[in-house]
Design a protein around this motif. Sequence first.
Motif, short mmCIF file in Angstrom:
data_model
loop_
_atom_site.label_atom_id
_atom_site.label_comp_id
_atom_site.label_asym_id
_atom_site.label_seq_id
_atom_site.Cartn_x
_atom_site.Cartn_y
_atom_site.Cartn_z
N LYS A 130 -7.46 1.32 3.96
CA LYS A 130 -8.23 1.14 2.72
C LYS A 130 -9.23 2.27 2.55
O LYS A 130 -9.63 2.92 3.51
CB LYS A 130 -8.97 -0.20 2.76
CG LYS A 130 -8.06 -1.41 2.93
CD LYS A 130 -8.87 -2.67 3.19
CE LYS A 130 -7.96 -3.84 3.55
NZ LYS A 130 -8.71 -5.02 3.99
N GLU A 131 -9.63 2.46 1.29
CA GLU A 131 -10.69 3.41 0.98
C GLU A 131 -12.05 2.76 1.23
O GLU A 131 -12.14 1.56 1.49
CB GLU A 131 -10.58 3.85 -0.49
CG GLU A 131 -9.24 4.44 -0.89
CD GLU A 131 -9.01 5.83 -0.33
OE1 GLU A 131 -9.86 6.33 0.45
OE2 GLU A 131 -7.97 6.43 -0.65
N SER A 132 -13.10 3.54 1.14
CA SER A 132 -14.45 3.02 1.42
C SER A 132 -14.87 1.92 0.44
O SER A 132 -15.70 1.07 0.76
CB SER A 132 -15.47 4.16 1.39
OG SER A 132 -15.43 4.83 0.14
N ASP A 133 -14.28 1.92 -0.76
CA ASP A 133 -14.63 0.90 -1.75
C ASP A 133 -13.78 -0.36 -1.62
O ASP A 133 -13.89 -1.28 -2.44
CB ASP A 133 -14.52 1.46 -3.17
CG ASP A 133 -13.09 1.89 -3.52
OD1 ASP A 133 -12.18 1.76 -2.66
OD2 ASP A 133 -12.88 2.36 -4.66
N GLY A 134 -12.91 -0.41 -0.60
CA GLY A 134 -12.09 -1.60 -0.36
C GLY A 134 -10.73 -1.55 -1.02
O GLY A 134 -9.89 -2.44 -0.78
N SER A 135 -10.48 -0.55 -1.85
CA SER A 135 -9.15 -0.43 -2.47
C SER A 135 -8.16 0.14 -1.47
O SER A 135 -8.54 0.63 -0.40
CB SER A 135 -9.23 0.49 -3.70
OG SER A 135 -9.62 1.80 -3.31
N LEU A 136 -6.88 0.08 -1.80
CA LEU A 136 -5.87 0.62 -0.90
C LEU A 136 -6.05 2.13 -0.73
O LEU A 136 -6.34 2.84 -1.70
CB LEU A 136 -4.46 0.35 -1.45
CG LEU A 136 -3.94 -1.09 -1.41
CD1 LEU A 136 -2.51 -1.14 -1.92
CD2 LEU A 136 -4.01 -1.67 -0.01
N LYS A 137 -5.88 2.60 0.49
CA LYS A 137 -5.93 4.04 0.76
C LYS A 137 -4.78 4.71 0.02
O LYS A 137 -3.68 4.17 -0.07
CB LYS A 137 -5.80 4.30 2.26
CG LYS A 137 -5.87 5.79 2.64
CD LYS A 137 -5.85 5.95 4.15
CE LYS A 137 -5.82 7.43 4.53
NZ LYS A 137 -7.06 8.14 4.12
N LYS A 138 -5.04 5.89 -0.52
CA LYS A 138 -4.03 6.64 -1.27
C LYS A 138 -3.47 7.77 -0.41
O LYS A 138 -4.22 8.49 0.25
CB LYS A 138 -4.63 7.22 -2.54
CG LYS A 138 -5.36 6.20 -3.42
CD LYS A 138 -4.41 5.14 -3.97
CE LYS A 138 -5.17 4.21 -4.92
NZ LYS A 138 -4.30 3.14 -5.45
N PHE A 139 -2.16 7.93 -0.45
CA PHE A 139 -1.47 8.91 0.39
C PHE A 139 -0.75 9.96 -0.47
O PHE A 139 -0.40 9.71 -1.63
CB PHE A 139 -0.48 8.21 1.30
CG PHE A 139 -1.11 7.21 2.23
CD1 PHE A 139 -1.61 7.60 3.46
CD2 PHE A 139 -1.21 5.87 1.85
CE1 PHE A 139 -2.20 6.69 4.32
CE2 PHE A 139 -1.81 4.95 2.71
CZ PHE A 139 -2.30 5.36 3.94
N ASP A 140 -0.49 11.12 0.15
CA ASP A 140 0.26 12.17 -0.54
C ASP A 140 1.74 11.82 -0.64
O ASP A 140 2.39 12.13 -1.64
CB ASP A 140 0.10 13.50 0.21
CG ASP A 140 -1.32 13.99 0.20
OD1 ASP A 140 -1.84 14.32 -0.88
OD2 ASP A 140 -1.94 14.04 1.29
N PHE A 141 2.26 11.21 0.43
CA PHE A 141 3.67 10.83 0.47
C PHE A 141 3.78 9.40 1.02
O PHE A 141 2.98 9.00 1.87
CB PHE A 141 4.47 11.77 1.37
CG PHE A 141 4.37 13.22 1.00
CD1 PHE A 141 5.13 13.73 -0.04
CD2 PHE A 141 3.54 14.07 1.69
CE1 PHE A 141 5.04 15.07 -0.40
CE2 PHE A 141 3.44 15.41 1.36
CZ PHE A 141 4.19 15.92 0.31
N ALA A 142 4.77 8.68 0.54
CA ALA A 142 5.04 7.34 1.08
C ALA A 142 6.55 7.13 1.15
O ALA A 142 7.28 7.51 0.23
CB ALA A 142 4.39 6.26 0.21
N VAL A 143 6.98 6.54 2.24
CA VAL A 143 8.40 6.25 2.45
C VAL A 143 8.52 4.83 2.99
O VAL A 143 7.59 4.33 3.63
CB VAL A 143 9.05 7.24 3.44
CG1 VAL A 143 9.07 8.65 2.87
CG2 VAL A 143 8.31 7.23 4.78
N ALA A 144 9.64 4.19 2.74
CA ALA A 144 9.79 2.83 3.25
C ALA A 144 11.24 2.40 3.25
O ALA A 144 12.01 2.76 2.36
CB ALA A 144 8.96 1.84 2.42
N ASN A 145 11.58 1.61 4.26
CA ASN A 145 12.86 0.91 4.33
C ASN A 145 12.51 -0.53 4.72
O ASN A 145 12.72 -0.96 5.84
CB ASN A 145 13.77 1.54 5.37
CG ASN A 145 15.13 0.88 5.44
OD1 ASN A 145 15.47 0.05 4.58
ND2 ASN A 145 15.91 1.20 6.45
#
Length: 347
Positions: A249-264
């Motif tokens: 998470k970010e300091s304000d409690g929101s989800l941390k933002k990433f440059d890239f995301a992958v998932a299976n």
Amino acid sequence: MAVKKSDLYRSLWSSCDELRGGMDASQYKDYILTLLFVKYVSDRYAGKEDAVIEVPEGGSFADMVRLKGDKEIGDAINKIVGRLAEANALKGVIDQADFNDETRLGRGKEMQDRLSRLVAIFEDLDLRANRAEGDDLLGDAYEYLMRHFATESGKSKGQFYTPAEVSRVIAKVIGIGPDTRQDQTIYDPASGSGSLLLKASNEAPRGISIYGQEMDNATWALSRMNMILHGHPGAEIWHDNTLASPYFKESDGSLKKFDFAVANPPFSSKAWTNGLDPENDEFGRFEYGIPPAKNGDYAFLLHLITSLKSTGKGAIILPHGVLFRGHREADIRRNLVRQGFIRGIIG
């Protein structure tokens, strides 16, 4: 000379033969991969200063070899693994398998003989020449074990492992390559054994910061081992339910933002709402629609989208049904297309 995959698979098959009868086939990996990890780090790092892994006195594979034929071999192996875990802050990661479990490994002489033969199988493997950076030793072993034995117990190998070829394609599709900077980030919300993250990060020769979260305890432990073996001891892999309790998470409690995301992620999860109130999601992941209660495919996609920077790129592996199913999923699909989030589909 590096161990060939055929030799590795032969040893894995032999070790599975030793474990048959006392446990579910899907549990073989818990014991076999622990021994493989101890053998690998012992061959590579024992006696070396400033190594990625410290192999302490009484915590090496050589100590296991000396136990062959010992009446207390099960308890003693647990202690060896425990010393290695304690020296490297890996408690709860590499020490999950109980080598003194009579219900799985037999009593008395049966356990003594079974574990002695198991240690002997790995003793014959010389892993000093294998480079984990370019050769996913644990990943190959894991895929082999899941392919041959998970299906025997109704488990899906897709829950744990993404094939290397698919992982590399995904990395290229989202633009990871020679120009990727070390301070850029990649995230997998359902990281499994870590194979997808590792293969994607391999496409960034200058390095990349790795983040992941995995709900299954044994699989999370494997991913931690995999990261260490591949020279990413600083990778942040968290153990928890990503949808119900996202860790990053970010300091304000929101989800941390990433440059890239992958998932299976696990396909069509029927329990995705456990511990979660989608209609009042504090992270705003479901503003484009709430997925059906008994199918979580779009839940993972929406989580991934919310976890990306405005300039971020992501790729996710999902069943073909997400392209055609109606009702709630049709509404979500329409909204995502209209927002311009979907740049391409590989079928």
